[in-house]
Motif scaffolding. Structure first.
Motif, PDB file in Angstrom:
ATOM      1  N   GLY A 311      72.414 -21.411  22.002  1.00  0.00           N
ATOM      2  CA  GLY A 311      73.380 -22.343  22.209  1.00  0.00           C
ATOM      3  C   GLY A 311      74.749 -21.731  22.503  1.00  0.00           C
ATOM      4  O   GLY A 311      75.456 -22.026  23.406  1.00  0.00           O
ATOM      5  N   ASN A 312      75.312 -21.130  21.496  1.00  0.00           N
ATOM      6  CA  ASN A 312      77.049 -20.608  21.655  1.00  0.00           C
ATOM      7  C   ASN A 312      76.896 -19.807  22.876  1.00  0.00           C
ATOM      8  O   ASN A 312      78.180 -19.862  23.643  1.00  0.00           O
ATOM      9  CB  ASN A 312      77.352 -19.995  20.214  1.00  0.00           C
ATOM     10  N   GLU A 313      76.040 -18.578  22.841  1.00  0.00           N
ATOM     11  CA  GLU A 313      76.104 -17.801  24.031  1.00  0.00           C
ATOM     12  C   GLU A 313      76.040 -18.468  25.386  1.00  0.00           C
ATOM     13  O   GLU A 313      76.676 -18.232  26.577  1.00  0.00           O
ATOM     14  CB  GLU A 313      75.243 -16.787  23.999  1.00  0.00           C
ATOM     15  N   ASN A 314      74.902 -19.423  25.491  1.00  0.00           N
ATOM     16  CA  ASN A 314      74.943 -20.211  26.638  1.00  0.00           C
ATOM     17  C   ASN A 314      75.927 -21.057  27.066  1.00  0.00           C
ATOM     18  O   ASN A 314      76.352 -20.992  28.335  1.00  0.00           O
ATOM     19  CB  ASN A 314      73.790 -21.150  26.451  1.00  0.00           C
ATOM     20  N   LEU A 315      76.870 -21.557  26.305  1.00  0.00           N
ATOM     21  CA  LEU A 315      78.040 -22.310  26.608  1.00  0.00           C
ATOM     22  C   LEU A 315      79.097 -21.392  27.018  1.00  0.00           C
ATOM     23  O   LEU A 315      79.589 -21.482  28.124  1.00  0.00           O
ATOM     24  CB  LEU A 315      78.726 -23.009  25.269  1.00  0.00           C
ATOM     25  N   LYS A 316      79.268 -20.064  26.397  1.00  0.00           N
ATOM     26  CA  LYS A 316      80.113 -19.250  27.172  1.00  0.00           C
ATOM     27  C   LYS A 316      79.790 -18.777  28.615  1.00  0.00           C
ATOM     28  O   LYS A 316      80.536 -18.648  29.320  1.00  0.00           O
ATOM     29  CB  LYS A 316      80.181 -17.961  26.305  1.00  0.00           C
ATOM     30  N   CYS A 317      78.379 -18.723  28.912  1.00  0.00           N
ATOM     31  CA  CYS A 317      77.826 -18.163  30.222  1.00  0.00           C
ATOM     32  C   CYS A 317      78.272 -19.444  31.228  1.00  0.00           C
ATOM     33  O   CYS A 317      78.754 -19.162  32.249  1.00  0.00           O
ATOM     34  CB  CYS A 317      76.360 -18.099  30.303  1.00  0.00           C
ATOM     35  N   PHE A 318      78.278 -20.764  30.884  1.00  0.00           N
ATOM     36  CA  PHE A 318      78.575 -21.833  31.797  1.00  0.00           C
ATOM     37  C   PHE A 318      79.824 -21.909  32.048  1.00  0.00           C
ATOM     38  O   PHE A 318      80.543 -22.338  33.080  1.00  0.00           O
ATOM     39  CB  PHE A 318      78.028 -23.209  31.174  1.00  0.00           C
ATOM     40  N   LYS A 319      80.763 -21.415  31.044  1.00  0.00           N
ATOM     41  CA  LYS A 319      82.086 -21.304  31.271  1.00  0.00           C
ATOM     42  C   LYS A 319      82.579 -20.102  32.469  1.00  0.00           C
ATOM     43  O   LYS A 319      83.780 -20.217  32.818  1.00  0.00           O
ATOM     44  CB  LYS A 319      82.902 -21.038  30.016  1.00  0.00           C
ATOM     45  N   ARG A 320      81.665 -19.347  32.614  1.00  0.00           N
ATOM     46  CA  ARG A 320      82.059 -18.097  33.595  1.00  0.00           C
ATOM     47  C   ARG A 320      81.361 -18.748  35.016  1.00  0.00           C
ATOM     48  O   ARG A 320      80.492 -19.075  34.965  1.00  0.00           O
ATOM     49  CB  ARG A 320      81.419 -16.803  33.060  1.00  0.00           C
ATOM     50  N   ALA A 321      82.041 -18.214  35.896  1.00  0.00           N
ATOM     51  CA  ALA A 321      81.553 -18.087  37.550  1.00  0.00           C
ATOM     52  C   ALA A 321      80.443 -17.094  37.325  1.00  0.00           C
ATOM     53  O   ALA A 321      80.397 -16.210  37.038  1.00  0.00           O
ATOM     54  CB  ALA A 321      82.740 -17.963  38.545  1.00  0.00           C
ATOM     55  N   GLY A 322      79.519 -17.902  38.366  1.00  0.00           N
ATOM     56  CA  GLY A 322      78.144 -16.705  38.308  1.00  0.00           C
ATOM     57  C   GLY A 322      77.080 -17.007  37.311  1.00  0.00           C
ATOM     58  O   GLY A 322      76.347 -15.965  37.552  1.00  0.00           O
ATOM     59  N   CYS A 323      77.127 -17.824  36.249  1.00  0.00           N
ATOM     60  CA  CYS A 323      76.410 -17.876  35.330  1.00  0.00           C
ATOM     61  C   CYS A 323      75.224 -18.164  36.174  1.00  0.00           C
ATOM     62  O   CYS A 323      74.806 -19.181  36.652  1.00  0.00           O
ATOM     63  CB  CYS A 323      76.506 -18.696  34.231  1.00  0.00           C
TER      64      CYS A 323
END
Length: 349
Positions: A311-323
């Protein structure tokens, strides 16, 4: 009586002991040929190849003298009856691009509301023909049934079975959903099975995954579990008499937080469940044991590129463009909506 005279009696006792030991070994040990074949298959098992392992060992008689364990337990179709469900939910259009089938618990109404909001507000929900369904059983407290009935009347997106909504009935929940979809949603291209703590990025799903495979084939797309450990204790604890000589599952299966299937696989999976003995962990049962009964079925491992459950890593991914994540387990309610809003920022830009 001399020792020489006692020899026939001692010989007879030794023979009886050997026979008893043999009978005891026969009742407790698995068939040697099956055991050897399963071990060989386990060592050669790899992703995207069916026929890995031999789960038939799991269903052997544990004790031939015990009536309780003498026959395997199969799913009883009477336990798959539906008490709430709108049979017309898929019948008003010629083609539905995807039906998202969410395994939910009776008390998880806030999560269902968040998922409904995400779908209704997502621009891709309007570009494609999509249906959203929530599956669960009956509550322990029947006073909660009124709330469920009201929710069904308001949204019409619930399919409820007669079984109790418990963790050990997840397999019944999954098979009930497959039976219901087989009978009522025949105009669908893809079925997506997911948990209610999972966010769907509809943009990534339709642009990266949707047209990757033909809907007529037997490819299941998921986060594949290869040689996964068998837990004997805890939440996923498996009883000792199931696969008792194994430390790892001798076949591949899907992590069930999100699984994408062509519609053609659903009737085939449902029919196969009637021939495969019951196993309570639905991911292992449906996408491991049952799937292997379907000729040419293949698991395509798309994780962690498009699937992830951190969950925590996934949220970081969605904050980045191109996830690239299409499905992400978020753990708790607020993270679901937050992750979706983060992705929308990049799409709007």
């Amino acid at each position: 009586m001399t020792i020489v005279q006692q020899l026939p009696l001692m010989f007879l006792l030794c023979c009886q002991t050997c026979v008893l030991l043999f009978l005891l070994w026969r009742d407790m040990a698995p068939d040697v040929k099956q055991w050897t074949r399963a071990i060989n298959d386990e060592h050669t098992c790899h992703c995207n190849v069916t026929g890995c392992g031999d789960e038939t060992i799991q269903h052997q008689k544990i004790n031939r003298k015990s009536k309780r364990n003498s026959l395997p337990q199969y799913i009883d179709e009477r336990d798959l009856r539906v008490i709430l469900g709108d049979k017309t939910v898929c019948g008003d259009v010629a083609l539905i691009h995807a039906v998202f089938v969410v395994h939910s618990a009776v008390g998880n109404y806030p999560r269902r509301e968040i998922i409904r909001q995400i779908f209704r507000r997502d621009p891709y929900y309007k570009k494609y023909t999509i249906r959203l369904l929530f599956l669960f059983g009956q509550p322990h407290e029947m006073k909660l049934q009124d709330n469920i009935t009201q929710e069904f009347r308001q949204y019409g997106d619930i399919v409820q079975g007669v079984f109790l909504d418990t963790y050990h009935n997840l397999t019944y929940k999954a098979v009930m959903g497959m039976k219901w979809i087989s009978q009522n949603c025949r105009n669908v291209k893809y079925i997506v099975k997911m948990d209610d703590d999972v966010i769907v990025d509809l943009h990534n799903f339709f642009t990266r995954l949707y047209n990757t495979f033909r809907s007529s084939d037997h490819t299941i797309i998921c986060y594949a579990m290869i040689r996964a450990q068998i837990f004997r204790k805890g939440k996923w604890g498996v009883e000792k008499h199931h696969l008792r000589y194994y430390k790892r599952y001798p076949f591949s299966y899907c992590s069930g937080f999100a699984v994408v299937m062509p519609a053609a696989m659903i009737p085939a999976l449902y029919k196969a469940t009637l021939t495969v003995p019951f196993f309570w962990i639905d991911d292992i049962y449906l996408f491991g044991m049952v799937r292997r009964m379907i000729p040419k079925s293949v698991l395509h491992d798309s994780g962690p590129m498009y699937f992830d459950f951190d969950g925590n890593e996934n949220l970081k991914c969605f904050k980045r463009a191109g996830c690239k994540l299409a499905f992400a387990s978020m753990g708790y309610n607020k993270m679901l909506y937050r992750a979706w809003k983060e992705k929308q920022k990049h799409l709007n830009n």
